[in-house]
Design a protein around this motif. Sequence first.
Motif, short mmCIF file in Angstrom:
data_model
loop_
_atom_site.label_atom_id
_atom_site.label_comp_id
_atom_site.label_asym_id
_atom_site.label_seq_id
_atom_site.Cartn_x
_atom_site.Cartn_y
_atom_site.Cartn_z
N GLY A 34 26.14 15.24 8.83
CA GLY A 34 27.09 14.72 7.86
C GLY A 34 26.84 15.20 6.45
O GLY A 34 25.88 15.91 6.15
N ILE A 35 27.77 14.78 5.56
CA ILE A 35 27.68 15.14 4.13
C ILE A 35 27.27 13.89 3.38
O ILE A 35 28.03 12.92 3.32
N LEU A 36 26.08 13.91 2.84
CA LEU A 36 25.54 12.70 2.20
C LEU A 36 25.04 13.03 0.80
O LEU A 36 24.15 13.87 0.63
N LEU A 37 25.63 12.36 -0.17
CA LEU A 37 25.20 12.56 -1.55
C LEU A 37 24.58 11.27 -2.05
O LEU A 37 25.05 10.17 -1.70
N ALA A 38 23.54 11.38 -2.88
CA ALA A 38 22.95 10.18 -3.49
C ALA A 38 24.02 9.53 -4.38
O ALA A 38 24.96 10.20 -4.83
N PRO A 39 23.90 8.21 -4.62
CA PRO A 39 24.93 7.51 -5.40
C PRO A 39 25.16 8.16 -6.77
O PRO A 39 24.25 8.71 -7.36
N LYS A 40 26.40 8.04 -7.24
CA LYS A 40 26.76 8.64 -8.52
C LYS A 40 26.36 7.73 -9.67
O LYS A 40 26.56 6.52 -9.59
N ASP A 41 25.82 8.31 -10.71
CA ASP A 41 25.53 7.56 -11.93
C ASP A 41 26.59 8.00 -12.95
O ASP A 41 26.56 9.12 -13.45
N GLU A 42 27.54 7.08 -13.21
CA GLU A 42 28.70 7.44 -14.05
C GLU A 42 28.28 7.85 -15.46
O GLU A 42 28.99 8.57 -16.14
N GLU A 43 27.11 7.38 -15.88
CA GLU A 43 26.67 7.62 -17.26
C GLU A 43 25.81 8.87 -17.40
O GLU A 43 25.33 9.16 -18.48
N ARG A 44 25.57 9.55 -16.29
CA ARG A 44 24.54 10.60 -16.32
C ARG A 44 24.87 11.73 -17.32
O ARG A 44 25.98 12.23 -17.38
N ARG A 73 7.11 22.27 1.29
CA ARG A 73 6.77 21.77 -0.05
C ARG A 73 7.39 22.65 -1.14
O ARG A 73 7.76 22.17 -2.20
N ASP A 74 7.52 23.96 -0.87
CA ASP A 74 8.31 24.77 -1.81
C ASP A 74 9.72 24.20 -1.83
O ASP A 74 10.32 24.04 -2.90
N GLY A 75 10.24 23.87 -0.62
CA GLY A 75 11.57 23.26 -0.56
C GLY A 75 11.64 22.04 -1.45
O GLY A 75 12.57 21.86 -2.23
N LYS A 76 10.62 21.20 -1.36
CA LYS A 76 10.61 19.98 -2.18
C LYS A 76 10.67 20.34 -3.68
O LYS A 76 11.47 19.77 -4.43
N MET A 77 9.83 21.29 -4.11
CA MET A 77 9.78 21.64 -5.54
C MET A 77 11.13 22.19 -6.01
O MET A 77 11.63 21.85 -7.08
N GLN A 78 11.71 23.07 -5.18
CA GLN A 78 13.00 23.66 -5.57
C GLN A 78 14.09 22.60 -5.59
O GLN A 78 14.92 22.57 -6.49
N LEU A 79 14.06 21.71 -4.58
CA LEU A 79 15.08 20.66 -4.54
C LEU A 79 14.92 19.70 -5.72
O LEU A 79 15.91 19.24 -6.30
N GLU A 80 13.67 19.41 -6.08
CA GLU A 80 13.44 18.54 -7.25
C GLU A 80 14.03 19.20 -8.51
O GLU A 80 14.58 18.52 -9.36
N SER A 81 13.88 20.52 -8.62
CA SER A 81 14.41 21.22 -9.80
C SER A 81 15.94 21.20 -9.79
O SER A 81 16.58 21.05 -10.84
N LEU A 82 16.52 21.37 -8.60
CA LEU A 82 17.98 21.34 -8.49
C LEU A 82 18.52 19.92 -8.66
O LEU A 82 19.66 19.72 -9.09
N ALA A 83 17.69 18.92 -8.32
CA ALA A 83 18.11 17.52 -8.47
C ALA A 83 18.30 17.16 -9.95
O ALA A 83 18.89 16.13 -10.27
N GLN A 84 17.78 18.01 -10.84
CA GLN A 84 17.95 17.78 -12.28
C GLN A 84 19.21 18.46 -12.80
O GLN A 84 19.55 18.36 -13.98
N SER A 85 19.91 19.19 -11.94
CA SER A 85 21.01 20.05 -12.39
C SER A 85 22.08 19.29 -13.15
O SER A 85 22.43 18.15 -12.83
N GLY A 86 22.65 19.98 -14.15
CA GLY A 86 23.79 19.42 -14.88
C GLY A 86 25.04 19.39 -14.02
O GLY A 86 25.99 18.67 -14.32
N PHE A 87 25.07 20.18 -12.94
CA PHE A 87 26.20 20.13 -12.00
C PHE A 87 25.92 18.96 -11.05
O PHE A 87 25.12 19.07 -10.13
N ASP A 88 26.60 17.85 -11.32
CA ASP A 88 26.23 16.58 -10.69
C ASP A 88 26.29 16.60 -9.16
O ASP A 88 25.40 16.06 -8.50
#
Length: 481
Positions: free
Chosen positions: A80-90, A217-232
Amino acid sequence: MPDTMAVDYTTSIPNNVGLSEDRRVLKALEKWHPGYLDWWKEMGPEGFQDALVYLRTAVGVETGGWAKFDYVKMPEYRWGILLAPKDEERLIGFGQHKGVPAWQEVPGEYRAMLRRLCVIQGDTEPASVEQQRYLGATAPSLYDMRNLFQVNVEEARHLWAMVYLLQKYFGKDGREEADGLLRRRSGDIDQPRMLGAFNETTPDWLSFFMFAYFTDRDGKMQLESLAQSGFDPLARTTRFMLTEEAHHMFVGDSGINRVIKRTCEAMNVAGITDPFDSNAVRSLGVVDLPTLQKKANLHYSLSLDLFGSEISTNAANAYTNGLKGRYREDRIDDDHRLLNDTYPVLKLIDGEVRTTLEPALTALNMRLRDDYTRETASGVNRWNKQIAKAGISYELKLPEVTFNRKIGVFSGIETTPGGKILSQENFEARKDEWLPSADDGVFVASLMHAELRPGHYAGWIAPPKMGIDNQSGDFEFVRIQ
Ligand code: BYC
């Protein structure tokens, strides 16, 4: 469009992004789906497509309690397609757009760069499934087999995650890239996967555990960096992927720990005190610690290459434009622009490895790699505690970052694991001391036999402390039909 916590399982593609009201994307995904299933059947776990596997499936995206466990045939898994909840104020947290509301659509000027990040991320996911497809046949227990398959279906779900972004936000190019993700194959000469480590083989379960520990763990580090992306949408997608990634690294970490435990127990029972007496240790049917060290050397160095070059304008641009942040950017106390900052970078100067200060922006890959090394080392310390607890005098060590590199400043030289520079000739002559040799491969392969009785474990690995989903270790985690 509703963005909810609960996952809608009434559509053909489970999702929490309101797909049933987004006909264009739903149609595009439904068109992509049969090709995906063909790929899974051709390249997914070989020989176990009809087995009933005790898998977790996400039923929500809130922290904790999002998984439901049940027996599923893998081709029927509800990807499935699962996104973490949206933070409207982000707000965007770094780079030149710091402080503006996070983007809900792709900014035109960053389209190519964002697409490239999604494609590279997406490409690694099916690659790992392809690399691991033969391992079911030699699983050391049903518990381990189930964990392998759980990792496989979730990596495949991560492919869906990136394909959703490509289909929804990148139009025709995105659709073409989504098709390309099903076309490339790990290790294929003509159409290989994009990053080096994902074209290597995963020949045995030691490699699998090492891969899950080091490469995930590289996956984790890269995903953590992308989790900060301005593209919500990318940030929210990767945030949910991280919740799944934790289990994958657990599989690697605990797997290696169990191998070490079993080896130490067997050595103690047999009264073998010299860990370097590999023949004696191997004759007990367990993995000698120096072989584990070689596997760690290989998988750590391959994973370091996944961070790209130490000095990278790609990384600087991705940061300045607000697309890819640093590891846990939101917890760092600085100006989040880095225009005037420097960062220490290891370089090769006049034939010596030295540290120089470089602009922090171009050194972002190096910084992420350093974060990675710190985290990786803490697991190695835990393994060493286990060895010490058993009273055996041996320490596993991470090699220096100069060792066995194919990407970045050290790709042009060879060194020992300790960092001493060697001629190519010398390295070739000695590399079997540091990296798994053909003989090591034959020995490890000789241990790899499937143990399919519930509650039984192959002789080279200790049972886990407990099963998955609070089930006992003798639970039938896979029902082979
Ligand atoms: N192999 O400026 P450079 C995971 C290319 S794992 C081959 O040095 P940049 C997972 C690079 O593409 C995480 N090529 O590097 C784990 C570029 O080529 P172009 C996956 C490589 O761009 C386990 C050129 O060299 N996600 O999730 O700063 C199981 C110069 O690049 C390699 C990501 O990686 C390599 N190792 O950084 C399942 C995140 N390294 O464009 C899944 C997205 C570099 O000139 N990707 N090159 O043709 C990125 O952020 C960046 O693309 C990289 C590279 C960190 C990979």
